[in-house]
Write a protein that holds these residues in place. Structure first.
Motif, PDB file in Angstrom:
ATOM      1  N   UNK A   1       0.786  -1.246   0.000  1.00  0.00           N
ATOM      2  CA  UNK A   1       0.000   0.000   0.000  1.00  0.00           C
ATOM      3  C   UNK A   1       0.814   1.291   0.000  1.00  0.00           C
ATOM      4  N   UNK A   2       1.896   1.354   0.795  1.00  0.00           N
ATOM      5  CA  UNK A   2       2.651   2.607   0.893  1.00  0.00           C
ATOM      6  C   UNK A   2       3.353   2.935  -0.416  1.00  0.00           C
ATOM      7  N   UNK A   3       3.999   1.949  -1.018  1.00  0.00           N
ATOM      8  CA  UNK A   3       4.686   2.183  -2.294  1.00  0.00           C
ATOM      9  C   UNK A   3       3.691   2.559  -3.389  1.00  0.00           C
ATOM     10  N   UNK A   4       2.546   1.897  -3.399  1.00  0.00           N
ATOM     11  CA  UNK A   4       1.511   2.175  -4.384  1.00  0.00           C
ATOM     12  C   UNK A   4       0.982   3.594  -4.227  1.00  0.00           C
ATOM     13  N   UNK A   5       0.779   4.001  -2.991  1.00  0.00           N
ATOM     14  CA  UNK A   5       0.260   5.343  -2.705  1.00  0.00           C
ATOM     15  C   UNK A   5       1.262   6.415  -3.124  1.00  0.00           C
ATOM     16  N   UNK A   6       2.532   6.194  -2.846  1.00  0.00           N
ATOM     17  CA  UNK A   6       3.579   7.150  -3.239  1.00  0.00           C
ATOM     18  C   UNK A   6       3.625   7.290  -4.759  1.00  0.00           C
TER      19      UNK A   6
ATOM     20  N   UNK B   1      -7.164  15.659  -4.177  1.00  0.00           N
ATOM     21  CA  UNK B   1      -6.522  14.362  -3.953  1.00  0.00           C
ATOM     22  C   UNK B   1      -5.129  14.470  -3.353  1.00  0.00           C
ATOM     23  N   UNK B   2      -4.350  15.430  -3.791  1.00  0.00           N
ATOM     24  CA  UNK B   2      -2.951  15.499  -3.349  1.00  0.00           C
ATOM     25  C   UNK B   2      -2.791  15.614  -1.830  1.00  0.00           C
ATOM     26  N   UNK B   3      -3.469  16.555  -1.159  1.00  0.00           N
ATOM     27  CA  UNK B   3      -3.313  16.627   0.302  1.00  0.00           C
ATOM     28  C   UNK B   3      -3.856  15.392   1.022  1.00  0.00           C
ATOM     29  N   UNK B   4      -4.917  14.786   0.469  1.00  0.00           N
ATOM     30  CA  UNK B   4      -5.457  13.563   1.070  1.00  0.00           C
ATOM     31  C   UNK B   4      -4.410  12.446   1.031  1.00  0.00           C
ATOM     32  N   UNK B   5      -3.803  12.274  -0.144  1.00  0.00           N
ATOM     33  CA  UNK B   5      -2.775  11.239  -0.295  1.00  0.00           C
ATOM     34  C   UNK B   5      -1.562  11.528   0.580  1.00  0.00           C
TER      35      UNK B   5
ATOM     36  N   UNK C   1       0.717   9.419  -5.855  1.00  0.00           N
ATOM     37  CA  UNK C   1       0.954  10.815  -5.467  1.00  0.00           C
ATOM     38  C   UNK C   1       1.940  11.477  -6.437  1.00  0.00           C
ATOM     39  N   UNK C   2       3.017  10.773  -6.763  1.00  0.00           N
ATOM     40  CA  UNK C   2       4.032  11.329  -7.670  1.00  0.00           C
ATOM     41  C   UNK C   2       3.445  11.608  -9.046  1.00  0.00           C
ATOM     42  N   UNK C   3       2.595  10.717  -9.503  1.00  0.00           N
ATOM     43  CA  UNK C   3       1.987  10.905 -10.823  1.00  0.00           C
ATOM     44  C   UNK C   3       1.049  12.113 -10.820  1.00  0.00           C
ATOM     45  N   UNK C   4       0.276  12.268  -9.745  1.00  0.00           N
ATOM     46  CA  UNK C   4      -0.625  13.426  -9.668  1.00  0.00           C
ATOM     47  C   UNK C   4       0.158  14.739  -9.598  1.00  0.00           C
TER      48      UNK C   4
END
Length: 235
Positions: free
Chosen positions: A42-47, A103-107, A50-53
């Motif tokens: 989950x953490x790697x996927x979330x990062x 989305x960015x601040x949520x992530x 976030x980077x893509x956004x």
């Protein structure tokens, strides 16, 4: 919802409330995984999301390029199908910008939560060499165990160099080869001797014990954090 599509932001219905629902459902799952101290994947996927956004936020053309292409028809001369970019109007871009801004601040909040758990666990782990450490450290063994537990998970590790168009970086692979019980007779040192007898291709292997002070999921947290600790140790 357990996963978020790589191109979730541009796939399907472009509507703020709908994308908000998708994101919050995904983050709820991530949060439940963190509560169980399951950091990976989950953490790697979330990062990665976030980077893509962030790239989308900085470059609107990347958003347009990420949209699915519309099938235009076959090109018989080139023997391939022709696709044309989907037209992105101002209203759609406005919706996307609102979605990204939400989305960015949520992530980021969830990434910070995951990082806090990661940092805490890393500080609660101890790594020590077993016996004399050889000069060659790119291959060897990591003996993972929990404090107050006699179970030892023996992993064989190998460090490789990976290269992309920008830089060269180190990566590490760890493979579980055996699970044993520690005792007065079967010490870390004895386990290392047994490994040398069993795997003769490594006659003097670098061997480390990594002990975690807390009972945490092995594959989802202990092993990934051990990889980073081991990389730091053998650099």
């Amino acid at each position: 919802m357990k996963i978020l599509s790589e191109n979730w932001i541009t796939e399907g219905w472009i509507d703020f409330e709908y994308k908000k629902y998708l994101l919050l459902a995904y983050l709820s799952h991530v949060g439940s995984q963190f509560k169980e101290v399951k950091l990976y994947p989950p953490l790697a996927d979330l990062i990665q999301h976030y980077s893509k956004l962030k790239k989308f936020e900085e470059n609107k053309e990347q958003i347009k390029a990420s949209f699915p292409k519309l099938l235009e028809g076959p090109n018989w001369n080139a023997m391939k199908m022709n696709f044309k970019p989907m037209i992105v109007d101002d209203e759609m871009m406005k919706q996307l910008e609102e979605i990204i801004a939400f989305s960015l601040p949520q992530m980021k909040n969830y990434i910070e939560d995951g990082k806090s758990i990661y940092d805490f666990l890393e500080q609660e782990m101890e790594i020590e060499p077993i016996g004399i450490s050889p000069l060659y450290q790119k291959e060897g063994y990591a003996l993972l165990s929990f404090d107050n537990s006699k179970d030892i998970y023996i992993y064989r590790y190998k460090i490789n160099l990976f290269q992309n168009s920008i830089d060269t970086f180190k990566g590490i692979m760890m493979q579980l080869i055996q699970k044993v019980r520690r005792s007065l007779v079967n010490t870390f040192e004895q386990i290392k001797l047994d490994l040398i007898k069993t795997y003769s291709e490594l006659p003097n292997p670098a061997t480390y014990s990594i002990i975690c002070q807390h009972q945490i999921p092995l594959e989802e947290s202990f092993v990934p954090i051990s990889k980073r600790i081991l990389l730091k140790k053998v650099e």
